[in-house]
Motif scaffolding. Structure first.
Motif, PDB file in Angstrom:
ATOM      1  N   ALA A  60     -41.257  -6.588  31.034  1.00 15.80           N
ATOM      2  CA  ALA A  60     -41.024  -6.080  32.206  1.00 15.80           C
ATOM      3  C   ALA A  60     -39.699  -7.916  32.707  1.00 15.80           C
ATOM      4  O   ALA A  60     -39.254  -7.519  33.396  1.00 15.80           O
ATOM      5  N   GLN A  61     -40.391  -8.911  32.003  1.00 11.05           N
ATOM      6  CA  GLN A  61     -39.753  -9.836  32.539  1.00 11.05           C
ATOM      7  C   GLN A  61     -38.696  -9.612  32.286  1.00 11.05           C
ATOM      8  O   GLN A  61     -37.839 -10.350  33.237  1.00 11.05           O
ATOM      9  N   SER A  62     -37.969  -9.477  31.592  1.00  7.74           N
ATOM     10  CA  SER A  62     -36.588  -9.703  30.395  1.00  7.74           C
ATOM     11  C   SER A  62     -35.790  -8.365  31.392  1.00  7.74           C
ATOM     12  O   SER A  62     -34.705  -9.586  32.346  1.00  7.74           O
ATOM     13  N   LEU A  63     -36.468  -7.379  31.956  1.00  9.43           N
ATOM     14  CA  LEU A  63     -35.799  -6.831  32.623  1.00  9.43           C
ATOM     15  C   LEU A  63     -35.832  -7.158  34.159  1.00  9.43           C
ATOM     16  O   LEU A  63     -34.338  -6.991  34.878  1.00  9.43           O
ATOM     17  N   HIS A  64     -36.686  -7.816  35.004  1.00 13.19           N
ATOM     18  CA  HIS A  64     -36.336  -8.397  36.400  1.00 13.19           C
ATOM     19  C   HIS A  64     -34.791  -9.402  36.136  1.00 13.19           C
ATOM     20  O   HIS A  64     -34.713  -9.622  36.945  1.00 13.19           O
ATOM     21  N   HIS A  65     -35.128 -10.291  34.600  1.00 11.39           N
ATOM     22  CA  HIS A  65     -34.145 -11.682  34.769  1.00 11.39           C
ATOM     23  C   HIS A  65     -32.748 -11.014  34.562  1.00 11.39           C
ATOM     24  O   HIS A  65     -31.461 -11.332  35.041  1.00 11.39           O
ATOM     25  N   ARG A  66     -33.097  -9.578  33.966  1.00  8.20           N
ATOM     26  CA  ARG A  66     -31.061  -8.935  33.579  1.00  8.20           C
ATOM     27  C   ARG A  66     -30.818  -8.186  35.032  1.00  8.20           C
ATOM     28  O   ARG A  66     -29.596  -7.903  35.097  1.00  8.20           O
ATOM     29  N   GLU A  92     -26.231  -2.538  30.372  1.00 10.44           N
ATOM     30  CA  GLU A  92     -25.010  -3.253  30.078  1.00 10.44           C
ATOM     31  C   GLU A  92     -23.980  -2.812  31.088  1.00 10.44           C
ATOM     32  O   GLU A  92     -22.963  -3.727  31.520  1.00 10.44           O
ATOM     33  N   GLU A  93     -23.934  -1.143  31.100  1.00  7.12           N
ATOM     34  CA  GLU A  93     -22.183  -0.688  31.390  1.00  7.12           C
ATOM     35  C   GLU A  93     -22.836  -1.253  33.043  1.00  7.12           C
ATOM     36  O   GLU A  93     -21.766  -1.415  33.658  1.00  7.12           O
ATOM     37  N   LEU A  94     -23.399  -1.190  33.510  1.00 10.33           N
ATOM     38  CA  LEU A  94     -23.967  -1.829  34.950  1.00 10.33           C
ATOM     39  C   LEU A  94     -23.525  -2.983  35.333  1.00 10.33           C
ATOM     40  O   LEU A  94     -23.267  -3.495  36.135  1.00 10.33           O
ATOM     41  N   ALA A  95     -24.069  -4.189  34.192  1.00  9.42           N
ATOM     42  CA  ALA A  95     -23.665  -5.422  34.592  1.00  9.42           C
ATOM     43  C   ALA A  95     -21.857  -6.053  34.310  1.00  9.42           C
ATOM     44  O   ALA A  95     -21.648  -7.111  35.013  1.00  9.42           O
ATOM     45  N   ALA A 150     -27.112  -8.352  27.420  1.00  4.54           N
ATOM     46  CA  ALA A 150     -27.017  -7.909  26.403  1.00  4.54           C
ATOM     47  C   ALA A 150     -27.651  -8.806  25.429  1.00  4.54           C
ATOM     48  O   ALA A 150     -28.420  -7.866  24.847  1.00  4.54           O
ATOM     49  N   ALA A 151     -27.261  -9.977  25.423  1.00  2.54           N
ATOM     50  CA  ALA A 151     -28.097 -10.544  24.242  1.00  2.54           C
ATOM     51  C   ALA A 151     -29.558 -10.991  25.244  1.00  2.54           C
ATOM     52  O   ALA A 151     -30.063 -11.118  23.866  1.00  2.54           O
ATOM     53  N   ILE A 152     -29.949 -10.278  26.611  1.00  2.10           N
ATOM     54  CA  ILE A 152     -31.510 -10.555  26.550  1.00  2.10           C
ATOM     55  C   ILE A 152     -31.773  -9.356  26.682  1.00  2.10           C
ATOM     56  O   ILE A 152     -33.298  -8.754  25.250  1.00  2.10           O
ATOM     57  N   THR A 153     -31.077  -8.232  26.467  1.00  2.00           N
ATOM     58  CA  THR A 153     -31.315  -6.956  26.043  1.00  2.00           C
ATOM     59  C   THR A 153     -31.797  -6.871  24.393  1.00  2.00           C
ATOM     60  O   THR A 153     -32.752  -6.473  23.789  1.00  2.00           O
ATOM     61  N   SER A 154     -30.754  -7.564  23.732  1.00  2.00           N
ATOM     62  CA  SER A 154     -31.207  -7.658  22.077  1.00  2.00           C
ATOM     63  C   SER A 154     -32.262  -8.337  21.936  1.00  2.00           C
ATOM     64  O   SER A 154     -33.043  -7.477  20.817  1.00  2.00           O
ATOM     65  N   ARG A 155     -32.792  -9.254  22.792  1.00  2.00           N
ATOM     66  CA  ARG A 155     -34.034 -10.184  22.401  1.00  2.00           C
ATOM     67  C   ARG A 155     -35.555  -8.720  22.778  1.00  2.00           C
ATOM     68  O   ARG A 155     -35.956  -8.818  22.194  1.00  2.00           O
ATOM     69  N   ALA A 156     -35.570  -8.539  23.175  1.00  2.00           N
ATOM     70  CA  ALA A 156     -36.269  -7.827  24.493  1.00  2.00           C
ATOM     71  C   ALA A 156     -36.618  -6.355  23.945  1.00  2.00           C
ATOM     72  O   ALA A 156     -37.735  -6.531  23.150  1.00  2.00           O
TER      73      ALA A 156
END
Length: 224
Positions: free
Chosen positions: A61-67, A34-37, A47-53
């Motif tokens: 893994a899929q959420s990481l690729h997306h972020r 999130e800091e990088l983003a 942040a929204a994707i991280t919270s759900r993951a």
């Protein structure tokens, strides 16, 4: 005399030989991705994707690729800036020192990034780490991850690997984490502690710490 009440519901007579923690929102206060983003202008999305993951709603893994894809085009000078902006969780350094005083070892397993985790571990005198790596071409992030992703399975593997390397029985290990991808590691360790954890994690892990300090674990873990 006032009796002692453990904040996690346990008091060990023998200190662990190995403690392994997650990094983001456990060893440090922030989520590094999130800091990088922030520098890519995609913090809210990430942040929204991280919270759900972290609550187990998305494949890690899929959420990481997306972020990570949202970071494409950010200069790699961002790593030094993020490293300066993150804050170890209060008491993290004291817990690490207590582990070393007792003759034990400290490792971290991170779904974050080696470019930040490695210098952080050097700063905190951490014995072992594993983290993801981001691809950089011509000084710019490509939005891709290099090599094997640090999944929940990799976290378990590293816990076992480091315990074996130091002749520490798995029963004498402690794992600490907050997200759904930490659960298998928490369940594998002799003691697993859910740290200010997501609801899905608390449902599965009996030992929980809801105080955002790591030094309060020194006494319960027999390290004082």
């Amino acid at each position: 005399m006032t009796s002692y009440t453990s904040p996690v519901g346990l008091t060990l007579s023998t200190p662990p030989g190995l403690i392994v923690t997650d990094v983001d929102s456990t060893l440090i206060a922030e989520e590094v991705i999130e800091e990088l983003a922030d520098y890519a202008g995609t913090r809210d999305e990430v942040a929204a994707i991280t919270s759900r993951a972290m609550n187990g709603e998305l494949d890690f893994a899929q959420s990481l690729h997306h972020r990570v894809a949202t970071l494409a085009g950010v200069p790699n000078s961002v790593f030094a800036q993020v490293l300066e902006s993150i804050h170890p969780t209060p008491g993290a350094d004291a817990l690490i020192e207590a582990v070393h005083r007792s003759g034990g070892y400290f490792g971290v397993v991170s779904g974050g990034f080696e470019e930040v985790v490695a210098p952080l571990c050097a700063r905190l005198n951490i014995d072992h780490y594993v983290a993801n790596r981001l691809e950089v071409v011509d000084g710019v992030l490509t939005g891709r991850v290099l090599g094997q992703i640090v999944t929940s399975e990799v976290k378990v593997t590293k816990l076992r690997e480091w315990a074996l390397a130091h002749d520490v029985p798995i029963e004498q290990t402690v794992a600490i984490g907050d997200g759904a991808n930490d659960v298998p590691m928490l369940q594998t360790a002799g003691i697993g502690i859910a740290f200010c954890a997501k609801p899905a994690v608390k449902e599965q892990i009996p030992y929980q710490l809801d105080t955002r300090r790591l030094d309060v674990l020194i006494e319960p873990l027999g390290l004082s």
